[in-house]
Design a protein around this motif. Structure first.
Motif, short mmCIF file in Angstrom:
data_model
loop_
_atom_site.label_atom_id
_atom_site.label_comp_id
_atom_site.label_asym_id
_atom_site.label_seq_id
_atom_site.Cartn_x
_atom_site.Cartn_y
_atom_site.Cartn_z
N ARG A 1 0.84 -1.21 0.00
CA ARG A 1 0.00 0.00 0.00
C ARG A 1 0.86 1.24 0.00
N THR A 2 1.96 1.24 0.78
CA THR A 2 2.85 2.39 0.82
C THR A 2 3.42 2.69 -0.56
N VAL A 3 3.85 1.65 -1.27
CA VAL A 3 4.41 1.83 -2.61
C VAL A 3 3.37 2.43 -3.54
N ARG A 4 2.14 1.95 -3.47
CA ARG A 4 1.08 2.49 -4.33
C ARG A 4 0.84 3.97 -4.04
N MET A 5 0.79 4.32 -2.77
CA MET A 5 0.52 5.71 -2.42
C MET A 5 1.67 6.63 -2.83
N LEU A 6 2.89 6.16 -2.66
CA LEU A 6 4.03 6.95 -3.09
C LEU A 6 4.02 7.13 -4.61
N ALA A 7 3.71 6.08 -5.33
CA ALA A 7 3.69 6.14 -6.80
C ALA A 7 2.54 7.02 -7.31
N ASP A 8 1.45 7.08 -6.54
CA ASP A 8 0.30 7.90 -6.95
C ASP A 8 0.41 9.33 -6.46
N TRP B 1 13.11 -15.87 5.12
CA TRP B 1 12.32 -14.65 5.07
C TRP B 1 12.50 -13.77 6.30
N ALA B 2 13.19 -14.30 7.33
CA ALA B 2 13.41 -13.49 8.53
C ALA B 2 14.48 -12.43 8.33
N ARG B 3 15.30 -12.57 7.30
CA ARG B 3 16.33 -11.57 7.00
C ARG B 3 15.71 -10.50 6.11
N ARG B 4 15.47 -9.39 6.64
CA ARG B 4 14.83 -8.33 5.87
C ARG B 4 15.44 -6.99 6.24
N HIS B 5 15.23 -6.01 5.38
CA HIS B 5 15.82 -4.68 5.59
C HIS B 5 14.78 -3.60 5.29
N HIS B 6 14.90 -2.51 5.98
CA HIS B 6 14.08 -1.34 5.70
C HIS B 6 14.72 -0.51 4.60
N LEU B 7 13.88 0.02 3.74
CA LEU B 7 14.30 0.99 2.73
C LEU B 7 13.53 2.28 2.96
N LEU B 8 14.16 3.39 2.67
CA LEU B 8 13.48 4.68 2.64
C LEU B 8 13.06 4.94 1.20
N ALA B 9 11.77 5.06 0.96
CA ALA B 9 11.24 5.26 -0.38
C ALA B 9 10.65 6.66 -0.51
N TRP B 10 10.87 7.26 -1.68
CA TRP B 10 10.44 8.64 -1.94
C TRP B 10 9.24 8.65 -2.87
N GLY B 11 8.31 9.57 -2.59
CA GLY B 11 7.16 9.74 -3.46
C GLY B 11 7.53 10.41 -4.77
N VAL B 12 6.63 10.34 -5.74
CA VAL B 12 6.92 10.86 -7.08
C VAL B 12 6.43 12.28 -7.27
N LYS B 13 5.61 12.80 -6.35
CA LYS B 13 5.08 14.14 -6.59
C LYS B 13 6.18 15.19 -6.46
N ASP B 14 5.93 16.34 -7.04
CA ASP B 14 6.95 17.39 -7.11
C ASP B 14 7.48 17.75 -5.74
N ARG B 15 6.60 17.72 -4.73
CA ARG B 15 6.98 18.13 -3.40
C ARG B 15 7.94 17.15 -2.74
N ALA B 16 8.15 15.98 -3.39
CA ALA B 16 9.01 14.98 -2.77
C ALA B 16 10.44 15.47 -2.61
N GLY C 1 10.14 0.95 -8.92
CA GLY C 1 10.29 2.13 -9.76
C GLY C 1 10.42 3.42 -8.98
N LEU C 2 10.41 3.34 -7.64
CA LEU C 2 10.57 4.52 -6.82
C LEU C 2 12.03 4.71 -6.45
N ARG C 3 12.37 5.91 -6.08
CA ARG C 3 13.69 6.17 -5.53
C ARG C 3 13.75 5.60 -4.12
N THR C 4 14.70 4.70 -3.88
CA THR C 4 14.84 4.10 -2.56
C THR C 4 16.30 4.13 -2.11
#
Length: 316
Positions: free
Chosen positions: A133-140, A263-278, A157-160
């Motif tokens: 859901r986060t990816v969809r909202m950032l992309a939208d 699957w227990a090995r996972r990492h957080h990524l910081l993802a950026w939205g696509v809108k101009d204000r990003a 496709g987002l900047r991460t």
């Protein structure tokens, strides 16, 4: 006696620069005009404020006192103007930050505290959200930043950018059934009573997704809404728990084992939205506070690293 604020600013520039000419330049005044203002200040004060020499000027004792108080007056005036202006400026839309349950436990709150203190004119809307859901909202263009999981974000496709480890571990009461162990599988953990998060929590749903339909049947003695309570229950010996390593405080009385699942090995990524204000200054500042919060988190990895060995699972 009343002092003009511009005259005080000019006097401070002159004292700082050690020159009436340089002070006049910083105030965009001519030298005669600046000199006249200084003489006017000295007339009102009734005492000389500057000692003039061939190499410039320096303040007299009275001038030093005036400069000290002028700095205080100008600082208070700036704070007053800022406070009043905050009611007249058109409100800016708040930044939108999304993250999963693990990120919301400690990472996001720490970043918010430091960011909101440093940026009193910027508001932030925060919501818990699973990575898809986060990816969809950032992309939208509906969010500015998101903390997402690497395995679910994929090639979105987002900047991460990498933000930190979010691997899962199994925890239990110190000296309990995990004593002497460095790693366990989920099946081994499920042989014992568990405590877990509510069924609709993002972390619980993520774990169940990766366990699949053939997961071992586990007995959950209770489920709770947040990680703080979950860790406390495990520490009290109510049951074992699967939690992100970052959820554990550095001094909590717990036995901690690696969760021996891919699957227990996972990492957080910081993802950026696509809108101009990003790319706004506020968004970049919030991202920097998230980076600092991630770096500041305590790590137990050195104390509980998986040695690769496998020891018997014994009740203790």
């Amino acid at each position: 006696m009343r002092y003009d604020l511009d005259d005080l600013r000019l006097f401070l520039h002159i004292v700082t620069e050690g020159s009436i000419t340089a002070g006049a330049h910083r105030m965009h005044l001519s030298l005669p005009s600046a000199s006249a203002r200084v003489r006017s200040l000295e007339h009102y004060a009734g005492v000389a404020l500057l000692i003039r020499g061939r190499r410039g000027v320096r303040p007299t004792p009275a001038g030093t006192t005036l400069a000290r108080h002028a700095r205080d007056v100008l600082a208070r005036t700036a704070r007053l103007e800022s406070a009043v202006a905050s009611y007249t400026r058109p409100p800016t839309a708040p930044l939108t930050l999304l993250g999963g349950g693990s990120a919301m436990h400690r990472l996001v709150p720490q970043a918010l505290i430091s960011f909101l203190r440093a940026h009193p004119d910027t508001d932030v809307t925060v919501s818990e959200s699973r990575t898809p859901r986060t990816v969809r909202m950032l992309a939208d263009g509906e969010a500015d930043l998101g903390v997402v999981l690497d395995d679910e974000a994929g090639d979105c496709g987002l900047r991460t950018e990498p933000l930190g480890d979010d691997s899962l571990v199994v925890i239990g009461q110190a000296g309990g059934v995990l004593a002497g162990r460095t790693a366990v599988t989920y099946s081994e953990a499920a042989e014992h009573p568990l405590v877990g998060l509510d069924a609709d929590s993002s972390l619980r749903r993520w774990i169940e997704k990766h366990l699949g339909p053939h997961a071992p049947v586990a007995r959950h003695r209770t489920t709770v809404a947040n990680l703080n309570v979950l860790v406390s229950l495990a520490a009290a010996g109510v049951g074992l728990a699967v939690v992100p390593r970052r959820a554990i405080g550095p001094h909590q009385p717990l036995d901690v084992c690696e969760l021996r699942e891919p699957w227990a090995r996972r990492h957080h990524l910081l993802a950026w939205g696509v809108k101009d204000r990003a790319a706004s200054t506020a968004t970049m500042a919030l991202a920097e506070h998230l980076r600092h919060a991630a770096l500041a988190e305590p790590s137990l990895r050195g104390a509980h690293a998986d040695s690769g060995g496998r020891q018997p699972f014994q009740d203790g």
